[in-house]
Design a protein around this motif. Sequence first.
Motif, PDB file in Angstrom:
ATOM      1  N   UNK A 129       1.025  -1.048   0.078  1.00  0.00           N
ATOM      2  CA  UNK A 129      -0.178   0.203   0.230  1.00  0.00           C
ATOM      3  C   UNK A 129       1.152   1.211  -0.386  1.00  0.00           C
ATOM      4  N   UNK A 130       1.699   1.227   0.265  1.00  0.00           N
ATOM      5  CA  UNK A 130       2.724   2.337   0.856  1.00  0.00           C
ATOM      6  C   UNK A 130       3.791   2.702  -0.597  1.00  0.00           C
ATOM      7  N   UNK A 131       4.112   1.398  -1.154  1.00  0.00           N
ATOM      8  CA  UNK A 131       3.879   1.286  -2.562  1.00  0.00           C
ATOM      9  C   UNK A 131       3.454   2.430  -3.040  1.00  0.00           C
ATOM     10  N   UNK A 132       2.360   1.612  -3.255  1.00  0.00           N
ATOM     11  CA  UNK A 132       1.257   1.556  -4.440  1.00  0.00           C
ATOM     12  C   UNK A 132       0.524   3.538  -4.193  1.00  0.00           C
ATOM     13  N   UNK A 133       0.525   4.083  -2.836  1.00  0.00           N
ATOM     14  CA  UNK A 133       0.110   5.484  -2.790  1.00  0.00           C
ATOM     15  C   UNK A 133       1.055   6.058  -2.785  1.00  0.00           C
ATOM     16  N   UNK A 134       3.053   5.790  -3.546  1.00  0.00           N
ATOM     17  CA  UNK A 134       3.866   6.838  -3.761  1.00  0.00           C
ATOM     18  C   UNK A 134       4.216   7.351  -1.993  1.00  0.00           C
ATOM     19  N   UNK A 135       4.047   6.536  -1.036  1.00  0.00           N
ATOM     20  CA  UNK A 135       4.615   7.017   0.435  1.00  0.00           C
ATOM     21  C   UNK A 135       6.710   7.187   0.134  1.00  0.00           C
ATOM     22  N   UNK A 136       6.887   8.420   0.971  1.00  0.00           N
ATOM     23  CA  UNK A 136       8.348   7.579   1.385  1.00  0.00           C
ATOM     24  C   UNK A 136       8.877   6.923   2.679  1.00  0.00           C
ATOM     25  N   UNK A 137       8.867   5.929   2.987  1.00  0.00           N
ATOM     26  CA  UNK A 137       8.692   5.792   4.508  1.00  0.00           C
ATOM     27  C   UNK A 137      10.452   4.399   4.145  1.00  0.00           C
ATOM     28  N   UNK A 138      10.295   4.361   5.443  1.00  0.00           N
ATOM     29  CA  UNK A 138      11.489   3.695   5.986  1.00  0.00           C
ATOM     30  C   UNK A 138      11.337   2.559   6.914  1.00  0.00           C
ATOM     31  N   UNK A 139      11.978   1.432   6.657  1.00  0.00           N
ATOM     32  CA  UNK A 139      11.652   0.283   7.306  1.00  0.00           C
ATOM     33  C   UNK A 139      12.460  -0.161   8.569  1.00  0.00           C
ATOM     34  N   UNK A 140      11.701  -0.433   9.055  1.00  0.00           N
ATOM     35  CA  UNK A 140      12.551  -0.740  11.002  1.00  0.00           C
ATOM     36  C   UNK A 140      11.961  -1.789  11.297  1.00  0.00           C
ATOM     37  N   UNK A 141      13.723  -2.625  11.578  1.00  0.00           N
ATOM     38  CA  UNK A 141      13.127  -4.430  11.671  1.00  0.00           C
ATOM     39  C   UNK A 141      12.913  -4.012  12.911  1.00  0.00           C
TER      40      UNK A 141
END
Length: 214
Positions: A21-33
């Motif tokens: 969803x974040x990708x398709x919505x064009x959101x800038x995000x950081x993945x935190x393991x």
Amino acid sequence: MAPVKLYGPTLSWNVTRCVAALEEAGVEYELVPINFGTGEHKSPEHVARNPFGQVPALQDGDLYVWESRAICKYACRKNKPELLKEGNLEESAMVDVWLEVEAHQYTSALSPILFECLIHPMLGGATDQKVIDENLVKLKKVLEVYEARLTKCKYLAGDFLSLADLNHVSATLCLAATPYASLFDAYPHVKAWWSDMLAKPSVQKVAALMKPSS
Ligand code: GS8
């Protein structure tokens, strides 16, 4: 604006559901393991993000959102509301229907299969074939409904891509790593829908993240 933070390991299809969803919505995000091995998901820091001590959790400034499907809706509402068709009563109703179907029919049958085939062996447990067989029966019945639906429209909610399609991505990608990878072959319209989904850059990004080497 600082990128939003998505907490959780990409091994979890609940986490990667949000990535789609974040990708398709064009959101800038950081993945935190989050390290399950050390119990980090139950640490006070993480329980402050998700009171159930689970992943995923999303942080957007001062706001924390948890429950993967709520995170996905939030990301769409804020950044690409057309994925929810909120301005159109009938179309948004169909998006809602297929969002519910994903959660309560499709993934509720698929995830026990994924647990038995992928997670239990990884944790050193035995695969319970009875659980797999029971859920395969359920999943095949669900796929018959999908096949009928997808003979009428290109995507699940209609002739438009929506969050309802995207929420299927992470668990369906995991299916490919099980002995049941060819399950969709018996459902030509489902298979065509999935091929179309697989060609999308957002889905390819999720697939790349789910590779064990990433
Ligand atoms: C389920 C989250 C969940 O089960 C959602 O976000 O959609 N309905 C929730 N997360 C698991 C990881 S498997 O993806 C989890 O965090 N388990 C640890 C625990 O329950 O202690």
